[in-house]
Scaffold this motif. Structure first.
Motif, PDB file in Angstrom:
ATOM      1  N   SER A 138      69.663  67.365  17.001  1.00  0.00           N
ATOM      2  CA  SER A 138      70.173  67.268  18.372  1.00  0.00           C
ATOM      3  C   SER A 138      70.449  65.819  18.741  1.00  0.00           C
ATOM      4  N   LEU A 139      69.541  64.943  18.356  1.00  0.00           N
ATOM      5  CA  LEU A 139      69.704  63.526  18.693  1.00  0.00           C
ATOM      6  C   LEU A 139      70.905  62.907  17.989  1.00  0.00           C
ATOM      7  N   LYS A 140      71.234  63.366  16.771  1.00  0.00           N
ATOM      8  CA  LYS A 140      72.446  62.897  16.086  1.00  0.00           C
ATOM      9  C   LYS A 140      73.671  63.284  16.896  1.00  0.00           C
ATOM     10  N   ALA A 141      73.701  64.532  17.352  1.00  0.00           N
ATOM     11  CA  ALA A 141      74.835  64.995  18.161  1.00  0.00           C
ATOM     12  C   ALA A 141      74.929  64.203  19.460  1.00  0.00           C
ATOM     13  N   VAL A 142      73.789  63.996  20.123  1.00  0.00           N
ATOM     14  CA  VAL A 142      73.763  63.249  21.384  1.00  0.00           C
ATOM     15  C   VAL A 142      74.278  61.831  21.168  1.00  0.00           C
ATOM     16  N   GLU A 143      73.826  61.182  20.100  1.00  0.00           N
ATOM     17  CA  GLU A 143      74.250  59.804  19.811  1.00  0.00           C
ATOM     18  C   GLU A 143      75.760  59.716  19.651  1.00  0.00           C
ATOM     19  N   LYS A 144      76.346  60.639  18.896  1.00  0.00           N
ATOM     20  CA  LYS A 144      77.799  60.629  18.683  1.00  0.00           C
ATOM     21  C   LYS A 144      78.540  60.862  19.996  1.00  0.00           C
ATOM     22  N   LEU A 145      78.054  61.776  20.799  1.00  0.00           N
ATOM     23  CA  LEU A 145      78.700  62.064  22.081  1.00  0.00           C
ATOM     24  C   LEU A 145      78.594  60.875  23.032  1.00  0.00           C
ATOM     25  N   ARG A 146      77.424  60.273  23.105  1.00  0.00           N
ATOM     26  CA  ARG A 146      77.239  59.110  23.990  1.00  0.00           C
ATOM     27  C   ARG A 146      78.099  57.940  23.525  1.00  0.00           C
ATOM     28  N   THR A 147      78.208  57.750  22.211  1.00  0.00           N
ATOM     29  CA  THR A 147      79.043  56.678  21.658  1.00  0.00           C
ATOM     30  C   THR A 147      80.504  56.871  22.059  1.00  0.00           C
ATOM     31  N   GLN A 148      80.914  58.123  22.206  1.00  0.00           N
ATOM     32  CA  GLN A 148      82.292  58.430  22.604  1.00  0.00           C
ATOM     33  C   GLN A 148      82.490  58.394  24.123  1.00  0.00           C
ATOM     34  N   GLY A 149      81.448  58.020  24.862  1.00  0.00           N
ATOM     35  CA  GLY A 149      81.588  57.853  26.304  1.00  0.00           C
ATOM     36  C   GLY A 149      81.201  59.042  27.156  1.00  0.00           C
ATOM     37  N   TYR A 150      80.505  60.021  26.564  1.00  0.00           N
ATOM     38  CA  TYR A 150      80.089  61.198  27.335  1.00  0.00           C
ATOM     39  C   TYR A 150      78.656  61.052  27.826  1.00  0.00           C
ATOM     40  N   LEU A 151      78.359  61.712  28.926  1.00  0.00           N
ATOM     41  CA  LEU A 151      77.008  61.736  29.476  1.00  0.00           C
ATOM     42  C   LEU A 151      76.315  62.993  28.971  1.00  0.00           C
ATOM     43  N   VAL A 152      75.183  62.816  28.324  1.00  0.00           N
ATOM     44  CA  VAL A 152      74.412  63.949  27.811  1.00  0.00           C
ATOM     45  C   VAL A 152      73.010  63.845  28.388  1.00  0.00           C
ATOM     46  N   ASN A 153      72.624  64.857  29.163  1.00  0.00           N
ATOM     47  CA  ASN A 153      71.325  64.865  29.833  1.00  0.00           C
ATOM     48  C   ASN A 153      70.424  65.995  29.365  1.00  0.00           C
TER      49      ASN A 153
END
Length: 193
Positions: A138-153
């Motif tokens: 899950s944290l790998k997915a979150v990291e990639k999404l956050r790197t692309q400018g998305y907010l993941v909470n």
């Protein structure tokens, strides 16, 4: 209790039975986290069945935040989850993007890490997961999404093994919500023997 909640409660109970019968195994296993365990849960036989995916998608959709623009997850376990939630949302006139996070960037073309209709940067995305042990996938997915400018909470999981995932998510400013804990599936499997 209204009919929708009764229906969702029934779906949750049926899903627990499906997971206990089709996804859970007792024995000696090595997990993706590297840990050894007597309990193994492979949700794919359930998430790739019509009744299982309908239940999971309905319960996940109920747990999304109104601010969510999309759902995402790491391929392969999250592929049916993302697809199911997005399709059910569309049937309910809820606009959600579905994103699949690759384990490696695409080796050709754009070299993309994310597949799907990309919402605008700054959009809120919830990550979907089948089983959380330490939270690494899950944290790998979150990291990639956050790197692309998305907010993941938030991360929504089918099963939390209760082996450090909540703490790992908390340290990354994430809320982990799970439909079930491993102990519930183990208890249900024992009751069905």
């Amino acid at each position: 209790m209204n009919q929708l909640n009764t229906s969702l409660d029934g779906m949750k109970e049926n899903l627990l039975t499906l997971l206990a019968q089709e996804a859970y195994r007792f024995g000696d296993f090595y997990l993706a986290s590297g840990k050894k365990s007597s309990h193994y849960v492979n949700c794919k036989p359930v998430s790739l069945s019509g009744p299982g995916l309908l239940s999971i998608s309905s319960l996940f959709l109920k747990n999304l935040n109104k601010s969510d623009s999309g759902v995402a997850g790491l391929t392969l376990g999250a592929d049916p989850l993302v697809s199911g939630v997005v399709m059910l949302a569309a049937q309910s006139s809820i606009n959600l993007s579905g994103l699949i996070v690759r384990k490696e960037s695409k080796g050709h073309g754009t070299g993309a890490w994310l597949e799907g209709p990309l919402p605008p940067k700054g959009s809120v995305i919830t990550v979907l997961e089948d089983v959380v042990t330490t939270g690494g996938s899950s944290l790998k997915a979150v990291e990639k999404l956050r790197t692309q400018g998305y907010l993941v909470n938030q991360v929504l999981a089918i099963v939390d093994r209760e082996e450090g995932g909540v703490d790992a998510m908390s340290k990354a400013d994430l809320n982990l919500k799970s439909l079930f804990f491993l102990k519930e599936i183990v208890e249900k499997a024992k009751s069905l023997q």
